[in-house]
Design an enzyme around this catalytic site. Sequence first.
Site, PDB file in Angstrom:
ATOM      1  N   THR A 130       0.818  -1.218   0.000  1.00  0.00           N
ATOM      2  CA  THR A 130       0.000   0.000   0.000  1.00  0.00           C
ATOM      3  C   THR A 130       0.848   1.264   0.000  1.00  0.00           C
ATOM      4  O   THR A 130       0.322   2.359  -0.183  1.00  0.00           O
ATOM      5  CB  THR A 130      -0.930   0.024   1.231  1.00  0.00           C
ATOM      6  OG1 THR A 130      -0.134  -0.063   2.413  1.00  0.00           O
ATOM      7  CG2 THR A 130      -1.904  -1.139   1.198  1.00  0.00           C
ATOM      8  N   VAL A 134       4.713   1.041  -1.145  1.00  0.00           N
ATOM      9  CA  VAL A 134       5.651   0.840  -2.257  1.00  0.00           C
ATOM     10  C   VAL A 134       4.907   0.802  -3.589  1.00  0.00           C
ATOM     11  O   VAL A 134       5.343   1.382  -4.585  1.00  0.00           O
ATOM     12  CB  VAL A 134       6.461  -0.461  -2.051  1.00  0.00           C
ATOM     13  CG1 VAL A 134       7.321  -0.765  -3.273  1.00  0.00           C
ATOM     14  CG2 VAL A 134       7.340  -0.343  -0.803  1.00  0.00           C
ATOM     15  N   SER A 157     -31.323  15.443 -19.047  1.00  0.00           N
ATOM     16  CA  SER A 157     -32.520  14.838 -18.447  1.00  0.00           C
ATOM     17  C   SER A 157     -33.581  14.468 -19.474  1.00  0.00           C
ATOM     18  O   SER A 157     -34.735  14.235 -19.129  1.00  0.00           O
ATOM     19  CB  SER A 157     -33.152  15.786 -17.402  1.00  0.00           C
ATOM     20  OG  SER A 157     -32.225  16.131 -16.410  1.00  0.00           O
ATOM     21  N   GLN A 181     -32.347   8.161  -8.825  1.00  0.00           N
ATOM     22  CA  GLN A 181     -31.755   9.308  -9.510  1.00  0.00           C
ATOM     23  C   GLN A 181     -31.753  10.550  -8.613  1.00  0.00           C
ATOM     24  O   GLN A 181     -30.780  11.303  -8.582  1.00  0.00           O
ATOM     25  CB  GLN A 181     -32.525   9.602 -10.793  1.00  0.00           C
ATOM     26  CG  GLN A 181     -32.247   8.619 -11.923  1.00  0.00           C
ATOM     27  CD  GLN A 181     -30.843   8.771 -12.469  1.00  0.00           C
ATOM     28  OE1 GLN A 181     -30.509   9.739 -13.140  1.00  0.00           O
ATOM     29  NE2 GLN A 181     -29.988   7.812 -12.154  1.00  0.00           N
ATOM     30  N   GLU A 195     -31.095  15.343 -13.665  1.00  0.00           N
ATOM     31  CA  GLU A 195     -30.250  16.452 -13.217  1.00  0.00           C
ATOM     32  C   GLU A 195     -30.766  17.267 -12.024  1.00  0.00           C
ATOM     33  O   GLU A 195     -29.961  17.726 -11.221  1.00  0.00           O
ATOM     34  CB  GLU A 195     -30.039  17.424 -14.387  1.00  0.00           C
ATOM     35  CG  GLU A 195     -29.277  16.842 -15.546  1.00  0.00           C
ATOM     36  CD  GLU A 195     -29.133  17.852 -16.665  1.00  0.00           C
ATOM     37  OE1 GLU A 195     -28.049  18.410 -16.824  1.00  0.00           O
ATOM     38  OE2 GLU A 195     -30.129  18.102 -17.367  1.00  0.00           O
TER      39      GLU A 195
END
Length: 1334
Positions: free
Chosen positions: A265, A267, A1085, A1199, A1266
Amino acid sequence: MASDELVFYVNGKRIVEKNPDPEQMLLPYLRKRLRLTGTKYGCGGGGCGACTVMISRYEPVTKKITHYSANACLIPICLLYGNSVITVEGVGSTKTRIHPVQERIAKSHGSQCGFCTPGMVMSIYALLRNQMEPTSEQITEALAGNLCRCTGYRPIIDGCKTFCKESFCCQNKGNGVFCLDEEDNLPNKEKKVCTALFTAEEFQPLDPTQELIFPPELMRMAENQTAQTLVFHGERTTWISPVNLKELLELKAKYPQAPLVVGNTSVGPAMKFKGVFHPLIISPTRILDLHVVEHTENGLILGAVCSLSLVKEIVTNTISELPAEKTKTLFALLQQLKTLGGQQIRNVASFGGNIISRSSTSDINPILTVGNAILNVASQGKLRQIPCSNLFVNGVGKNTLEPEEVLVSVYIPYSRKGEFVSAFRQAQRRENALPIVNAGMRVLFEENSNIIRELSMFYGGIGSTTISAKQTCQALIGRPWDEQMLDDACRAVLKELVLLNSSPGSKVEYRRTLIVSFIFRFYLEVLQSLKKMDPSRYPDIPENYASALQHFHTRIPNSTQKYQDVEPGQLAQDPVGRPIMHQAGIKHATGEAIYCDDIHVVDGELFLALVTSAKAHAKIVSIDTSEALMMPGVVDIISVQDVPAANEFYNYEDPELVFAREKVICVGQIVCAVVADSDVHAKRAIAKVKIEYEPQEPVILTIEEAIEHNSFFEPCRKLQYGNVEEAFKTVDHILEGEIYIGGQEHFYMETQSFLAVPKGEDKEMDMYVSTQHPAMVQEMVASCLGIPKNRIMCHVKRIGGAFGGKLLKTGLLACVVAVASNKTGHAVRCILDRGTDMLVTGGRHPVIGKYKVGFMNDGRILAMDINAYLNGGCTPDESLLVQEMMLLKMDNAYNIPNVRSCARTCKTHMPSNIAFRGFGFPQGGLITESWITRVAARCGLLPEQIREINMYKENDQTPYKQELNSQNLHRCWNECMEKSAYHTKKATVNKFNNQNYWKKKGIAVIPLKFPVGIYQRALSQAAALVHLYTDGSVLLIHGGIEMGQGLHTKMIQVASRELKMPMSNIHFSETSTTTVPNASASAGSLGTDINGMAVKDACQTLLKRLEPIIEQNPKGTWKEWAKEAFEQCISLSATGYFRGYEANLDWEKGEGHPFEYFVYGAACTEVEVDCLTGDHKNISTDIVMDIGCSINPAVDIGQIEGAFVQGLGLYTKEELKYSPEGVLYTQGPDQYKIPAVCDIPEQFSVSLLASSQSTTAIYSSKGIGEPGVFLGCSVFFAIWDAVAAARKERGLSEDFMLNSPLTPEQIRMACADQFTEMIPKDENKSTDSWDIRL
């Protein structure tokens, strides 16, 4: 020298690699070598969780099998020796059986674009393998390392909660009658209000006997075989895995510069993102001495390779077994471990690695140093013990460990009587985010007193490593623990720990404020503990200070969703209006859904990587590709000379460019591209392309610089209504001010992805592209190659999110890939890595809004004069359209009788900013709501009162003279006020604020009027095809793109209703320019509106043809009807078409009818703010939305929630950082923080307004993709309300300004107090700043 064999299992199948490459990560190995494409690439740095897999291993000492989640992008395959890997394909599939985790996430609607879903599934699956009935806390912890840009997390959590033992009320009943049933309270009684989107009772139970067993061979290997050293030789790197400490020390003596890799995590990211190269890597994971866990009388010894998760578990158990006075250090350590990285990172990252990295942002080191931890260090023939604090003696941490030394274990002493230890951190996001500043503090008092005997304070985030406030601590020894000591400590530490303006990370005043704020919190914590020990001797903490000691914790959200049921008489098989699962939901959850980069490798396929400009404005003097062309695997370099035809595309006066020609105009502009036989070889070669620049003047980066140089794209747009100047003469007050709104990165989970496949004849080419606009890609590629459009076939199955970010810029990138394919004659694939994607594609426009507002004493606003400036970047892209939409929508829900507004797009030397969900409205609306909030402060009224007073009334006109029916605006507002219990909450908030000084609550209600449509009719036309086959099945085709918004699902619902056919009978394959030509973009939309009309038209056309046949055999099946029609030579294919919405706008007159209809809504949000740190918690959000008649309530609510959380990110979390040279610093999820599970409101309610108005859209629905983004600003203004309460109590002005995003830095500095006053405001201003504000 031959390699050893690497043996491991994947999904129960034995894998033997004879020549494993140490630089090969598990993610590309799974995807390219094993063709397991369910595991996704999201960021490549362990920051997003899209690549999560489960790793299992057998521990011979404990005889136990451990299961843990991990990021495949960080795991070298060489680490997997003797391990078993389970990917999403191994959990379940549609071909065998789907697993309950996959089923529940899909059926609870927890998948939209689906790209993050396999990672979510794997995180919860790994949890369930360890805990069949997890707690809610374990669920949120398991998901903390997974990001989702679509859903807002709520439905994912709801699905996962069904595995929990504790009850969560509604979700567990599943009978459709729920505790929030409001049927009787609604005027429209024929329709029931539903509060369930899924039925939990239908889910299959979790059966652990069905899981893949751990391979017995791996158990035998672990138990029986004599451990032997493993050596793997790769193309450039050798990997050695020794078996005992003696051998490890010999290797370190021989190769002192070789890094030790345990979890990779630290190197790994350095090699991947910074180009660090190691010819030899040593992996000590199999050395038992480094795994030691030992409880001694006076402390705890932990092996250096113990994972952070194991350390967390051991520390938790130790705390529960020991008296509290012994566990102060351990408790502080545990507090930091809970938020350090995501679960996947903690599962693999080693305790010792975190310490030895000496990272400035290590949350562990400050605690270990103040806790007097001892490091047990070994080298050949030598063992020694050194205090952990010695690593950080002089602030650079380079002087203690020798290169050949290895950290074996860490001894953490138990705390003593009279000793107190605390940990502090503040980050941009509460979980899975590096700290801005952290600290560990410890004090030991003289016996039975408050006199300081020992004091230690270490900080992270303010230097190159963890640093000590040693001088301050020394000076305070012998002092009593009182307010004078506190004041002296704060002033001394600010003198001792100096931060320059140019310090990496900026936020200088904020970070200095945190330094002293943490000291104050420590002072209070210790004072409280002293009081508990001896109530008679020590003073009480002031009652209103007590909340300063309470930390914010992530709680699993309680949520409700309300929507109207379908009409009582609707046919059972008619799916419209029902919460139907996303048609690809199950495939998302099983990893079977195919995205662009999941397409099988084409024979002879090449990979393309971009070479981008390092300068913002410069001439290209020369490009030297000789060294790059000599690199292994490199086939060719592609540049502007290889473009057969158009390299420039003119939509406006300034062109969009495929390749730079002679000069560069922004950092990140494409100069050329490397084509090689693999992505690894291509990416290595781009670093070898040498470009010589000649800098040009001026370099314009910011809005202010563009204004100064008069650098704008034309035209400027203006909108005027009424008489502003006359109105200003009559008002009681005039308010002037400005607000800055920062940009936003799209952060779609699937980066820009392309595959160009030449067909071999007639210059035909198949383009597989992750785009919202296939027709545009087709047109641009054809123009670029100089061939007709009919030779370019653009295909899109689905895309993993877009939000406006996959339009014109995607077309330009597609041209680069097509040119490469055209030149080489090979298929060419290009998948942008996350950093390159963020660098080159631009995002939401930063905006400065300057306003002058005239208003009366009673709050009536009579005039507004607005000048908005957008940072457009170096080319216009869609900025001028965004500027127009911002102007047209800036009024939001308010009728201002006199308006003068002007918007200008600044031309700067930055990557072009582009379309983004909301398209200008989220910025324009915030300008308006900001000055409304300030007007309220000036009038002495609540902002909600100002909003109500000025809200649109019946038959009002907008500034562009379009009439609107505002009835539903008021209904949404009133229902939101009622459902959120605003007035009750406001009173409670006020009471809380009166009783608490360092914590404040705030509440805000924001209305929404979002116009849908575009005033150019040609941009909203659509077409569809319906094919009926003789077996009665239907293939549906339309021009829209599925990007998570459920478009295909809704189109199948429309076709199902029109044809009266079950949804299972209808299939959608792909969107392609070969089937629907010249399709409009899926944007604005409008996807469902326009494509739904076209599908409806096609279905009706087909049905009309079949009417005579159906009438003759009304009880027949579709198979019978189709066969009969075929026999009668009736066409079984129909096209459908929609001309688009009629719209018009005359900018000269400032009037027209640009929009088809309006979406209305309102959101009420309550927050709590920590005035000491600037952190905040989202307590509750109630949203009411008018979306007409919902076609699919589950999709539409998803949404709304997803958009809201994206808006929450825009306004409070997501901060893009640029250097003074125009270089983007925030190139991935490590630096750029989108909302995570910890950010969503604890109470989250969405209600769909009962429909009362018909619209012209399909089935009277409304476009919903939207509008919800803007409602995220209810969080912004709730925080503003809380900050106002803090400022009022501190005697500061309540009329103030806040910019967006409202980050912890802004919040803390606005809550000014004695600690912010200590910070010298003008000190070091002469030095160059680390970053700039665009």
